[in-house]
Design a protein around this motif. Structure first.
Motif, PDB file in Angstrom:
ATOM      1  N   GLN A  51       0.844  -1.199   0.000  1.00 28.44           N
ATOM      2  CA  GLN A  51       0.000   0.000   0.000  1.00 28.44           C
ATOM      3  C   GLN A  51       0.887   1.259   0.000  1.00 28.44           C
ATOM      4  O   GLN A  51       0.560   2.261  -0.633  1.00 28.44           O
ATOM      5  N   ASP A  52       2.024   1.175   0.700  1.00 26.50           N
ATOM      6  CA  ASP A  52       2.978   2.275   0.670  1.00 26.50           C
ATOM      7  C   ASP A  52       3.572   2.451  -0.727  1.00 26.50           C
ATOM      8  O   ASP A  52       3.990   3.552  -1.092  1.00 26.50           O
ATOM      9  N   ARG A  53       3.609   1.359  -1.499  1.00 32.75           N
ATOM     10  CA  ARG A  53       4.142   1.426  -2.853  1.00 32.75           C
ATOM     11  C   ARG A  53       3.083   1.939  -3.842  1.00 32.75           C
ATOM     12  O   ARG A  53       3.392   2.276  -4.977  1.00 32.75           O
ATOM     13  N   GLY A  54       1.812   1.963  -3.399  1.00 32.71           N
ATOM     14  CA  GLY A  54       0.766   2.517  -4.242  1.00 32.71           C
ATOM     15  C   GLY A  54      -0.403   1.601  -4.529  1.00 32.71           C
ATOM     16  O   GLY A  54      -1.363   2.018  -5.185  1.00 32.71           O
ATOM     17  N   ARG A  55      -0.363   0.351  -4.045  1.00 35.09           N
ATOM     18  CA  ARG A  55      -1.516  -0.521  -4.245  1.00 35.09           C
ATOM     19  C   ARG A  55      -2.719   0.041  -3.493  1.00 35.09           C
ATOM     20  O   ARG A  55      -2.595   0.548  -2.377  1.00 35.09           O
ATOM     21  N   SER A  56      -3.895  -0.042  -4.099  1.00 35.65           N
ATOM     22  CA  SER A  56      -5.093   0.491  -3.455  1.00 35.65           C
ATOM     23  C   SER A  56      -5.463  -0.369  -2.248  1.00 35.65           C
ATOM     24  O   SER A  56      -5.226  -1.581  -2.221  1.00 35.65           O
ATOM     25  N   PRO A 106      15.832  24.885   5.876  1.00 32.40           N
ATOM     26  CA  PRO A 106      14.945  24.217   4.924  1.00 32.40           C
ATOM     27  C   PRO A 106      14.674  22.780   5.370  1.00 32.40           C
ATOM     28  O   PRO A 106      15.607  22.032   5.675  1.00 32.40           O
ATOM     29  N   LEU A 107      13.409  22.398   5.399  1.00 33.87           N
ATOM     30  CA  LEU A 107      13.003  21.075   5.873  1.00 33.87           C
ATOM     31  C   LEU A 107      12.241  20.339   4.786  1.00 33.87           C
ATOM     32  O   LEU A 107      11.388  20.924   4.102  1.00 33.87           O
ATOM     33  N   TYR A 108      12.536  19.049   4.651  1.00 30.58           N
ATOM     34  CA  TYR A 108      11.892  18.178   3.676  1.00 30.58           C
ATOM     35  C   TYR A 108      11.537  16.863   4.364  1.00 30.58           C
ATOM     36  O   TYR A 108      11.964  16.601   5.498  1.00 30.58           O
ATOM     37  N   ALA A 109      10.761  16.033   3.668  1.00 34.12           N
ATOM     38  CA  ALA A 109      10.427  14.711   4.211  1.00 34.12           C
ATOM     39  C   ALA A 109      10.367  13.694   3.078  1.00 34.12           C
ATOM     40  O   ALA A 109       9.980  14.019   1.955  1.00 34.12           O
ATOM     41  N   ILE A 110      10.765  12.474   3.408  1.00 31.84           N
ATOM     42  CA  ILE A 110      10.580  11.309   2.534  1.00 31.84           C
ATOM     43  C   ILE A 110       9.950  10.229   3.402  1.00 31.84           C
ATOM     44  O   ILE A 110      10.535   9.828   4.420  1.00 31.84           O
ATOM     45  N   THR A 111       8.773   9.758   3.008  1.00 33.86           N
ATOM     46  CA  THR A 111       8.065   8.807   3.859  1.00 33.86           C
ATOM     47  C   THR A 111       7.470   7.656   3.063  1.00 33.86           C
ATOM     48  O   THR A 111       6.947   7.859   1.962  1.00 33.86           O
ATOM     49  N   ASN A 112       7.582   6.458   3.605  1.00 36.41           N
ATOM     50  CA  ASN A 112       6.845   5.313   3.089  1.00 36.41           C
ATOM     51  C   ASN A 112       5.441   5.374   3.698  1.00 36.41           C
ATOM     52  O   ASN A 112       5.269   5.136   4.897  1.00 36.41           O
ATOM     53  N   PHE A 113       4.450   5.698   2.873  1.00 35.67           N
ATOM     54  CA  PHE A 113       3.094   5.930   3.377  1.00 35.67           C
ATOM     55  C   PHE A 113       2.125   5.739   2.220  1.00 35.67           C
ATOM     56  O   PHE A 113       2.427   6.106   1.077  1.00 35.67           O
ATOM     57  N   SER A 114       0.948   5.188   2.497  1.00 35.58           N
ATOM     58  CA  SER A 114      -0.099   5.166   1.481  1.00 35.58           C
ATOM     59  C   SER A 114      -0.622   6.591   1.301  1.00 35.58           C
ATOM     60  O   SER A 114      -0.674   7.368   2.266  1.00 35.58           O
ATOM     61  N   SER A 115      -1.001   6.938   0.085  1.00 38.05           N
ATOM     62  CA  SER A 115      -1.485   8.295  -0.180  1.00 38.05           C
ATOM     63  C   SER A 115      -2.707   8.618   0.670  1.00 38.05           C
ATOM     64  O   SER A 115      -2.809   9.706   1.259  1.00 38.05           O
ATOM     65  N   VAL A 136       8.052  13.816  -0.129  1.00 34.88           N
ATOM     66  CA  VAL A 136       7.968  12.717  -1.089  1.00 34.88           C
ATOM     67  C   VAL A 136       7.247  11.560  -0.388  1.00 34.88           C
ATOM     68  O   VAL A 136       7.768  10.988   0.571  1.00 34.88           O
ATOM     69  N   VAL A 137       6.036  11.259  -0.879  1.00 30.14           N
ATOM     70  CA  VAL A 137       5.227  10.172  -0.328  1.00 30.14           C
ATOM     71  C   VAL A 137       5.373   8.968  -1.256  1.00 30.14           C
ATOM     72  O   VAL A 137       5.087   9.063  -2.454  1.00 30.14           O
ATOM     73  N   SER A 138       5.788   7.854  -0.715  1.00 27.17           N
ATOM     74  CA  SER A 138       6.146   6.692  -1.531  1.00 27.17           C
ATOM     75  C   SER A 138       5.033   6.269  -2.477  1.00 27.17           C
ATOM     76  O   SER A 138       5.279   6.007  -3.660  1.00 27.17           O
ATOM     77  N   ALA A 139       3.802   6.205  -1.988  1.00 26.38           N
ATOM     78  CA  ALA A 139       2.693   5.728  -2.823  1.00 26.38           C
ATOM     79  C   ALA A 139       2.431   6.651  -4.002  1.00 26.38           C
ATOM     80  O   ALA A 139       2.008   6.194  -5.067  1.00 26.38           O
ATOM     81  N   ASP A 140       2.690   7.946  -3.826  1.00 31.73           N
ATOM     82  CA  ASP A 140       2.497   8.890  -4.922  1.00 31.73           C
ATOM     83  C   ASP A 140       3.507   8.654  -6.044  1.00 31.73           C
ATOM     84  O   ASP A 140       3.240   8.985  -7.203  1.00 31.73           O
ATOM     85  N   GLU A 141       4.662   8.100  -5.685  1.00 34.99           N
ATOM     86  CA  GLU A 141       5.747   7.916  -6.647  1.00 34.99           C
ATOM     87  C   GLU A 141       5.850   6.482  -7.153  1.00 34.99           C
ATOM     88  O   GLU A 141       6.574   6.229  -8.125  1.00 34.99           O
ATOM     89  N   GLY A 142       5.168   5.536  -6.493  1.00 37.69           N
ATOM     90  CA  GLY A 142       5.338   4.132  -6.832  1.00 37.69           C
ATOM     91  C   GLY A 142       6.711   3.617  -6.466  1.00 37.69           C
ATOM     92  O   GLY A 142       7.229   2.668  -7.073  1.00 37.69           O
ATOM     93  N   LEU A 143       7.300   4.209  -5.435  1.00 39.31           N
ATOM     94  CA  LEU A 143       8.644   3.858  -4.972  1.00 39.31           C
ATOM     95  C   LEU A 143       8.623   3.766  -3.459  1.00 39.31           C
ATOM     96  O   LEU A 143       7.886   4.509  -2.803  1.00 39.31           O
ATOM     97  N   ILE A 144       9.432   2.890  -2.899  1.00 42.40           N
ATOM     98  CA  ILE A 144       9.557   2.840  -1.449  1.00 42.40           C
ATOM     99  C   ILE A 144      11.028   2.856  -1.056  1.00 42.40           C
ATOM    100  O   ILE A 144      11.888   2.343  -1.766  1.00 42.40           O
ATOM    101  N   LYS A 145      11.297   3.500   0.080  1.00 45.39           N
ATOM    102  CA  LYS A 145      12.646   3.423   0.635  1.00 45.39           C
ATOM    103  C   LYS A 145      12.960   1.961   0.948  1.00 45.39           C
ATOM    104  O   LYS A 145      12.069   1.249   1.406  1.00 45.39           O
TER     105      LYS A 145
END
Length: 205
Positions: A51-56, A106-115, A136-145
């Protein structure tokens, strides 16, 4: 010599907010061995990461219920009662985040998370929507850390130099992933240690 750090990149789950399926399933499956069996064979971390990778969630629930129909109620609870897996913000890290933001860092985030669930998390914890220049939300990109490309997405999208970034994550393999693309990275082991580690890297706020 450590390169000059000019931006901080945060992971979110178990760095800024607490998340653990046991928080919910202790209520649903009080017996420890039975609960551990469910979370290690039915609603597993490997299943959740898709789900974090983008599966519904619809597809995810259908797949698990087809495989384990006698667990349908508990499988559906993973989605329907997801908020009960959360256990508040990690105050020390959120305080540090707020101090860094106030200092102009400057602050940024990269997270493995479902959209879908990240939208829920932002409603529950508004600072997730207001603290970062980009998330950067993993599910939005189809990528996971720790896929290298998820870190590159942040770097390229924002015109950043990887050596000028420090990335913070509670997963050591994700730390190694960030280092592999040239970022400096810290393994999160608590807010006070993080504060000390950032000062050791030369950050002042």
């Amino acid at each position: 010599m450590v390169s000059q750090i000019n931006a901080v990149v945060f992971d979110i789950g178990n760095v800024l907010i607490r998340w653990d399926p046991n928080n919910l399933y202790r209520k649903l499956i009080p017996e420890d061995a039975e609960r551990e069996h469910f979370l290690s064979t039915v609603c597993t971390m490997d299943w959740n990461i898709e789900q974090d990778r983008g599966r519904s969630w619809s597809d995810a629930l259908d797949e698990r219920i087809a495989a384990f129909p006698h667990h349908e109620e508990h499988i559906r609870a993973y989605y329907e009662r997801w908020e009960e897996m959360l256990d508040g913000q990690i105050d020390g890290t959120v305080q540090l985040l707020e101090e860094l933001k106030a200092s102009g860092a400057p602050l940024y985030a990269i997270t493995n998370f479902s959209s879908e669930k990240f939208e829920v998390a932002k409603q529950l914890f508004p600072f997730l929507a207001t603290s970062f220049l980009d998330t950067v939300v993993s599910a939005d990109e189809g990528l996971i850390k720790p896929d290298r490309q998820i870190y590159q997405t942040l770097i390229q999208r924002n015109g950043l130099q990887p050596e000028s970034l420090v990335f913070i994550d509670d997963s050591y393999k994700n730390v190694l992933g960030a280092q592999a693309v040239g970022m400096q990275a810290l393994h999160f082991e608590g807010a006070e240690k993080l504060r000390s580690d950032l000062k050791m890297l030369g950050l002042r706020w």
